[in-house]
Structure formats: structure tokens, C-alpha cells
Design an enzyme around this catalytic site. Structure first.
Site, PDB file in Angstrom:
ATOM      1  N   LYS A  63      42.058  31.800  27.690  1.00 47.14           N
ATOM      2  CA  LYS A  63      42.540  31.239  28.953  1.00 47.14           C
ATOM      3  C   LYS A  63      43.196  29.878  28.800  1.00 47.14           C
ATOM      4  O   LYS A  63      43.788  29.378  29.747  1.00 47.14           O
ATOM      5  CB  LYS A  63      41.399  31.177  29.967  1.00 47.14           C
ATOM      6  CG  LYS A  63      40.683  32.486  30.203  1.00 47.14           C
ATOM      7  CD  LYS A  63      41.581  33.617  30.672  1.00 47.14           C
ATOM      8  CE  LYS A  63      42.214  33.378  32.000  1.00 47.14           C
ATOM      9  NZ  LYS A  63      42.687  34.641  32.627  1.00 47.14           N
ATOM     10  N   SER A 280      33.008  40.380  26.464  1.00 47.75           N
ATOM     11  CA  SER A 280      34.235  41.128  26.768  1.00 47.75           C
ATOM     12  C   SER A 280      34.888  41.643  25.481  1.00 47.75           C
ATOM     13  O   SER A 280      35.619  42.634  25.500  1.00 47.75           O
ATOM     14  CB  SER A 280      35.212  40.287  27.603  1.00 47.75           C
ATOM     15  OG  SER A 280      35.773  39.240  26.860  1.00 47.75           O
TER      16      SER A 280
HETATM   17  C1  LIG Z   1      35.647  36.212  28.337  1.00 50.97           C
HETATM   18  C2  LIG Z   1      36.839  36.758  29.018  1.00 50.97           C
HETATM   19  N1  LIG Z   1      37.290  37.953  28.665  1.00 50.97           N
HETATM   20  C3  LIG Z   1      38.357  38.523  29.249  1.00 50.97           C
HETATM   21  C4  LIG Z   1      39.035  37.888  30.260  1.00 50.97           C
HETATM   22  C5  LIG Z   1      40.177  38.593  30.913  1.00 50.97           C
HETATM   23  O1  LIG Z   1      41.421  37.985  30.711  1.00 50.97           O
HETATM   24  P1  LIG Z   1      42.525  38.114  31.823  1.00 50.97           P
HETATM   25  O2  LIG Z   1      42.122  37.229  32.957  1.00 50.97           O
HETATM   26  O3  LIG Z   1      43.767  37.630  31.166  1.00 50.97           O
HETATM   27  O4  LIG Z   1      42.593  39.532  32.271  1.00 50.97           O
HETATM   28  C6  LIG Z   1      38.599  36.654  30.678  1.00 50.97           C
HETATM   29  C7  LIG Z   1      39.257  35.976  31.773  1.00 50.97           C
HETATM   30  O5  LIG Z   1      38.777  35.031  32.351  1.00 50.97           O
HETATM   31  C8  LIG Z   1      37.484  36.064  30.048  1.00 50.97           C
HETATM   32  O6  LIG Z   1      37.018  34.852  30.423  1.00 50.97           O
END
Ligand SMILES: Cc1ncc(COP(=O)(O)O)c(C=O)c1O
Length: 324
Positions: A63, A280
Site C-alpha cells: 500500500k 493475505s
Molecule cells: C495485507 C493486505 N493484503 C491485501 C490487500 C489488498 O490490496 P488492494 O487494496 O490493492 O486490493 C491489502 C489492502 O489493504 C492489504 O493490507
């Protein structure tokens, strides 16, 4: 005795490359791509699997890219001027990115987030000097979005709201950065992109760039299997406020991943690959292996948004602790 004045000038060779960057913001992007050799679970040998380690960004996550781009755009468009406060709702990593960029550029930052985000995130955000307003943890990221709207409506002139869910600069950061990096790092061989979806900025921007280079690149999203999940940063789209930047038709496939499966994968990634990653990443890797098992050849790139030391106070760590 040598003094500074006597230190030789750099040689011609070292003159050729930059010896330093001008700001922490110049360290955002150009993250490494690492091949995963062991955690393949029977995937055909001609299918290569890579993880893009976004935890190497200076704020520790993917991010940082949209945080920088949205603030730069705000300044360029005259929406963010000295004296204004940067205000947004965030599940955590964007907050860290905004707090870091705000600190580096001298802007105050106020962030709305569910009270239950990890304590590490809250502490890091405060360490950058940003203010945190807590929303109801039972309402998740949507509760933070709603409370942020209320705060903005009360004093709109005071704030600049990057609005990561609706700001085209969010996917643009990935279209201009993450996508070209992957294309270059795989020598144009990438056949599949796999990423989790939160705002969807990563997958929208990166996917669009890669499909423009090769329309056959498959873009695959991993999302939580249901509304109540422990996959911080990810959104279950059917039960969420759908981000304005999200275009479902841009995806070739969306896979629902169970929290337990994602956590179990995180533990395996640590033990079998030597990478301690966030939940994630585990979800994205479960999705990647499901796709990889259907292929006989290909090059799959999976986005790993952050590292796991950010979650040491969460349920993810409880699982780590309980491993034999
Ligand atoms: C740990 C984590 N994984 C995945 C994402 C997903 O990314 P995106 O917002 O670009 O879809 C985020 C977004 O905040 C995140 O903090």
C-alpha cells in the site's frame, strides 16, 4: 589520520549508479520477485511459481505505492495544500503508507480504522505522528468508511481524502509500477497474476498493465470465502461496499478462500520457504496452487502484500504458537 576531506571521490564505476536516494519515498516499488521451489504441492515442473515481496517497501506493504501516488496526485491537482490534513479510512496498511508519506512530506494525517486492527499497525501509525480515530470493530472496514465520511462532512475544507476505494491513482500506482516490474522481472513470460482483493487497486492496475502486454495473461483474485473472516486487508465483495475502482469483468477468475486454509498456508510458507508473511499472502498462495494444479506449463506471479511480523499480536500468531 583520514578526514572526510581526504576521502577519495567515488570511482568512475560507482559514479555510474546512484549512491543514495533523495527521500524515503524513492524507496517505494522495485520490490523483489522470488521463485518458490518447495511449496508446490504436486504442481507440474514446467509451471513456475513466483512471489512478489511487497513487504520490502519502506512502510512494509504494497500500500505504500498507492499512498504515494494518491498524495502526489492530490498535490498536483491542488487538492492537498499546506495546512490541510490527509484523512482516510483504512484497514491498516494504507494507513501506514499514508502516515509515512505524510510525515515525509510534512502533512498531518488522520486515519479511521476498526478498533480491532492489529496493535502493531496502530503503534506504527502513531510512530509516524498520525492520529487514529476508531470505528466499531463489528462493522469492519465498511464501518470505518462510513465514520470517515461523517468526519469529512463535518469540516470538508480541513481535509484531503485520498479515498483509496474510488481514487484512480490507486490502481494507477500498480499500472505504472507493479505491472511493469513483473513484466520485466519475468522477461515477459508471466501467464497468470494472482492477488488478494481489498480495494482491488493492486489487481486492477497490475492486471490491466499485464493484459495490455499480453491479452492471454490470466488475472485471478483471491477473496475471503465469506463475510466473517480473519484475512486482514481483504474484502468479501458480495457482502461489502463495492469499491468504485473495482471492475469485476477485468478478472478472469475469483476464488473464495477459507481463513483457516490461508493461515495454514502462512505457517507452511514460513517453514518451507523461509518467508514469514501476512495472512493475505497465504490466501493468495492457496488460490495460486489451485490454479497451478490445472496447468501443465506457465509462469504464475503471486502478490505477497506484506510480511507476517505485522501480525504477531493477532490470531495468526496464536496458530504459529500452537504448531508442534
Ligand atoms: C495485507 C493486505 N493484503 C491485501 C490487500 C489488498 O490490496 P488492494 O487494496 O490493492 O486490493 C491489502 C489492502 O489493504 C492489504 O493490507
Amino acid at each position: 589520520m583520514r578526514t572526510h576531506a581526504q576521502v577519495e571521490r567515488p570511482t568512475a564505476a560507482s559514479d555510474a549508479g546512484p549512491l543514495a536516494v533523495r527521500s524515503v519515498l524513492d524507496l517505494i516499488g522495485n520490490t523483489p520477485l522470488v521463485e518458490i521451489h518447495r511449496l508446490r504441492d504436486g504442481v507440474a515442473p514446467a509451471v513456475r511459481l513466483f512471489a512478489k515481496l511487497e513487504g520490502f517497501n519502506p512502510g512494509g506493504s504494497v500500500k505504500d505505492r498507492p499512498a504515494k501516488k494518491m498524495i502526489e496526485r492530490g498535490i498536483a491537482d491542488g487538492l492537498l495544500v499546506p495546512g490541510k490534513t490527509i484523512l482516510d479510512s483504512t484497514s491498516g496498511n494504507t494507513g501506514i503508507g499514508l502516515a509515512m508519506v505524510g510525515a515525509a512530506l510534512g502533512y498531518a494525517v488522520k486515519l479511521v480504522m476498526p478498533e480491532n486492527v492489529s496493535v502493531e499497525r496502530k503503534k506504527v501509525i502513531r510512530a509516524f505522528g498520525a492520529e487514529i480515530v476508531f470505528s466499531d470493530p463489528m462493522e469492519g472496514s465498511d464501518g470505518a468508511i462510513r465514520l470517515c465520511r461523517t468526519i469529512l462532512a463535518e469540516d470538508p475544507e480541513r481535509y484531503f481524502k485520498p479515498d483509496q476505494y474510488n481514487n484512480p491513482a490507486n490502481p494507477l500506482a500498480h499500472y505504472e509500477g507493479t505491472g511493469p516490474e513483473i513484466w520485466q522481472q519475468t522477461d515477459g513470460r508471466v501467464t497468470h497474476l494472482v492477488a488478494g482483493i481489498g480495494t482491488s487497486g493492486t489487481i486492477m492496475g497490475t492486471g490491466r498493465f499485464l493484459k495490455e502486454q499480453n491479452p492471454r495473461v490470466q488475472v485471478i483474485a483471491a477473496e475471503p470465502e465469506d463475510a466473517f473472516h480473519g484475512l486482514e486487508g481483504l474484502k468479501h465483495m458480495a457482502s461489502s461496499i463495492v469499491p468504485g475502482i473495482y471492475e469485476e469483468h477485468a478478472l478472469d477468475l475469483k476464488l473464495g478462500i477459507a481463513t483457516d486454509d490461508a493461515y495454514a498456508m502462512v505457517y507452511r510458507i514460513g517453514r518451507e520457504e523461509g518467508l514469514i508473511v501476512g495472512q493475505s499472502c497465504g490466501a493468495a498462495w492457496v488460490a495460486a496452487l489451485a490454479v497451478a494444479r490445472t496447468l501443465t506449463e506457465g509462469t504464475i506471479v503471486v502478490i505477497f502484500p506484506d510480511f507476517g511480523d505485522r501480525y504477531l499480536s493477532t490470531n495468526l500468531w496464536l496458530g504459529w504458537q500452537n504448531l508442534p
